[in-house]
Every structure is written in C-alpha cells, then in structure tokens.
Design a protein around this motif. Structure first.
Motif, PDB file in Angstrom:
ATOM      1  N   TYR A  60       0.839  -1.200   0.000  1.00 44.56           N
ATOM      2  CA  TYR A  60       0.000   0.000   0.000  1.00 44.56           C
ATOM      3  C   TYR A  60       0.877   1.255   0.000  1.00 44.56           C
ATOM      4  O   TYR A  60       0.644   2.192  -0.746  1.00 44.56           O
ATOM      5  N   LEU A  61       1.895   1.272   0.848  1.00 46.03           N
ATOM      6  CA  LEU A  61       2.786   2.430   0.929  1.00 46.03           C
ATOM      7  C   LEU A  61       3.523   2.651  -0.387  1.00 46.03           C
ATOM      8  O   LEU A  61       3.681   3.795  -0.836  1.00 46.03           O
ATOM      9  N   ASN A  62       3.972   1.576  -1.017  1.00 46.88           N
ATOM     10  CA  ASN A  62       4.648   1.697  -2.309  1.00 46.88           C
ATOM     11  C   ASN A  62       3.713   2.271  -3.361  1.00 46.88           C
ATOM     12  O   ASN A  62       4.118   3.090  -4.186  1.00 46.88           O
ATOM     13  N   LEU A  63       2.477   1.846  -3.346  1.00 47.03           N
ATOM     14  CA  LEU A  63       1.510   2.349  -4.306  1.00 47.03           C
ATOM     15  C   LEU A  63       1.228   3.834  -4.083  1.00 47.03           C
ATOM     16  O   LEU A  63       1.176   4.620  -5.025  1.00 47.03           O
ATOM     17  N   VAL A  64       1.082   4.234  -2.834  1.00 44.52           N
ATOM     18  CA  VAL A  64       0.796   5.627  -2.493  1.00 44.52           C
ATOM     19  C   VAL A  64       1.883   6.553  -3.047  1.00 44.52           C
ATOM     20  O   VAL A  64       1.602   7.643  -3.528  1.00 44.52           O
ATOM     21  N   GLU A  65       3.114   6.122  -2.986  1.00 43.56           N
ATOM     22  CA  GLU A  65       4.225   6.947  -3.475  1.00 43.56           C
ATOM     23  C   GLU A  65       4.117   7.237  -4.969  1.00 43.56           C
ATOM     24  O   GLU A  65       4.706   8.194  -5.454  1.00 43.56           O
ATOM     25  N   ASN A  66       3.378   6.429  -5.699  1.00 44.66           N
ATOM     26  CA  ASN A  66       3.295   6.562  -7.154  1.00 44.66           C
ATOM     27  C   ASN A  66       1.972   7.131  -7.633  1.00 44.66           C
ATOM     28  O   ASN A  66       1.663   7.066  -8.817  1.00 44.66           O
ATOM     29  N   ILE A  67       1.190   7.698  -6.743  1.00 40.51           N
ATOM     30  CA  ILE A  67      -0.114   8.248  -7.107  1.00 40.51           C
ATOM     31  C   ILE A  67       0.014   9.734  -7.423  1.00 40.51           C
ATOM     32  O   ILE A  67       0.678  10.470  -6.703  1.00 40.51           O
ATOM     33  N   ASN A  68      -0.637  10.154  -8.500  1.00 43.54           N
ATOM     34  CA  ASN A  68      -0.682  11.578  -8.839  1.00 43.54           C
ATOM     35  C   ASN A  68      -1.919  12.231  -8.251  1.00 43.54           C
ATOM     36  O   ASN A  68      -1.812  13.251  -7.590  1.00 43.54           O
ATOM     37  N   ASN A  69      -3.101  11.688  -8.532  1.00 41.09           N
ATOM     38  CA  ASN A  69      -4.318  12.185  -7.912  1.00 41.09           C
ATOM     39  C   ASN A  69      -5.508  11.297  -8.208  1.00 41.09           C
ATOM     40  O   ASN A  69      -5.435  10.400  -9.030  1.00 41.09           O
ATOM     41  N   ILE A  70      -6.585  11.587  -7.500  1.00 40.91           N
ATOM     42  CA  ILE A  70      -7.857  10.876  -7.651  1.00 40.91           C
ATOM     43  C   ILE A  70      -8.939  11.931  -7.813  1.00 40.91           C
ATOM     44  O   ILE A  70      -8.947  12.923  -7.091  1.00 40.91           O
ATOM     45  N   LYS A  71      -9.844  11.683  -8.726  1.00 37.87           N
ATOM     46  CA  LYS A  71     -11.015  12.548  -8.853  1.00 37.87           C
ATOM     47  C   LYS A  71     -12.244  11.644  -8.964  1.00 37.87           C
ATOM     48  O   LYS A  71     -12.255  10.705  -9.748  1.00 37.87           O
ATOM     49  N   VAL A  72     -13.242  11.985  -8.157  1.00 34.25           N
ATOM     50  CA  VAL A  72     -14.491  11.231  -8.160  1.00 34.25           C
ATOM     51  C   VAL A  72     -15.637  12.229  -8.211  1.00 34.25           C
ATOM     52  O   VAL A  72     -15.652  13.215  -7.477  1.00 34.25           O
ATOM     53  N   PHE A  73     -16.595  11.947  -9.100  1.00 35.69           N
ATOM     54  CA  PHE A  73     -17.777  12.788  -9.235  1.00 35.69           C
ATOM     55  C   PHE A  73     -18.996  11.876  -9.235  1.00 35.69           C
ATOM     56  O   PHE A  73     -19.055  10.917  -9.996  1.00 35.69           O
TER      57      PHE A  73
END
Length: 178
Positions: A60-73
């Motif tokens: 999970y921590l490794n994945l978080v480091e590679n996230i740019n952003n999330i958008k939900v509508f």
C-alpha cells in the motif's frame, strides 16, 4: 448513497490518482458530490512512518508513493448524468485509453473500466471507471472515477473488491490485456 461512495473512494486512497480537466467542471456543480485528492496528499501519506513488516501494508505504501491524484464525481441528477455521459463519450473518443472491461450488474448498473498503458503489463498510467446506475435502484446514479500515476492493477483490484466498490469483483478477475 453519496456519502457511501465518498467513503469508499477515501478508503481506496492508497490505490488511486489524476483525473482529466474534462471533468473538473463537476467539482463545484450543484447536485454533484465530488472528491479530489492531489499528489501532495499522497506524498504526505507516503511519509507516514508505519513500522510494519506486513507485506500488504508495504505494498500500500509503495503504491501511495506513485499516485498523482484521484477525482471522483457522483450525481443522482438525470440532467447532470446526461452531461457526464456526453463528456465521458467525448473523453474516451479523444484519449488513448483502452477498454479493460464492461459489466452490467443484476440491478441494472453499467460499469466500464478503461486504462492507459503503463510501464509493464500489470501497471497503468490511468484507471478510468464510469458507472451508470439504474434509475430504479438505490445505488449511485452516475459515478466518474479517474486515478492516475503508476498504478498496480493487482493492488487496485484487491482493494476495490475488499471495499465492495462497484465493479471491484469484476476488476479482480481481469488482467491488463484481457
């Protein structure tokens, strides 16, 4: 139901990323629940000192480091849903996204997943989900979710399934290229 959708997306936080500006107009629109998480938030999360040798926590921590952003509508408004459908159609027509899968659930929800190829077969640069709900159903009306970064599909599908996110069970069965 809107609250549930937002809670689920927050729970998916360690697995997701960047939405397209095509959908930014929905952020402040009436009858739309929106959530936008930027790369700065993910960088903060990745700096949290978890003293854990648990393999899943480390993933999970490794994945978080590679996230740019999330958008939900999310909306239940029929007029806004129609605008969203039109914008999604336009976005898909003009983007380099590949269809990953389509699901029509027993309760009439149509869920479509698209990806932008990444660095390897198991990673994508963008995961885009469009859910069109059934008007006669209690679930969300229309949901647009976009995640960008260096996204491990195996991790996203596991989390989506664990959290009972619409389409999570189906996403777990799919690998990129299927």
């Amino acid at each position: 139901m809107k609250k549930l959708a937002i809670i689920l997306v927050l729970a998916v936080l360690p697995y997701v990323s960047n939405a397209q500006s095509n959908f930014d107009k929905y952020e402040n629109m009436k009858d739309v629940t929106s959530m936008v998480m930027t790369s700065k938030m993910f960088k903060l999360l990745s700096k949290i000192d978890f003293e854990s040798s648990d393999k899943e926590t480390q993933q999970y921590l490794n994945l978080v480091e590679n996230i740019n952003n999330i958008k939900v509508f999310v909306t239940d408004n029929k007029e806004v849903s129609q605008k969203m459908r039109s914008d999604v159609d336009s976005y898909l027509k003009n983007s380099s996204l590949d269809e990953l899968m389509r699901v029509k659930s027993d309760d009439g929800e149509n869920i479509k997943f698209y990806v932008k190829p990444g660095s390897s077969e198991d990673y994508v640069k963008e995961l885009f989900m469009y859910l069109e709900g059934n008007d006669n159903h209690d679930g969300p009306g229309t949901v647009i979710l976009t995640i960008t970064g260096n996204i491990d599909l195996k991790q996203v599908s596991k989390l989506a399934n664990d959290l009972n996110i619409p389409g999570g069970k189906e996403l777990k069965k799919v690998k990129k290229g299927n």
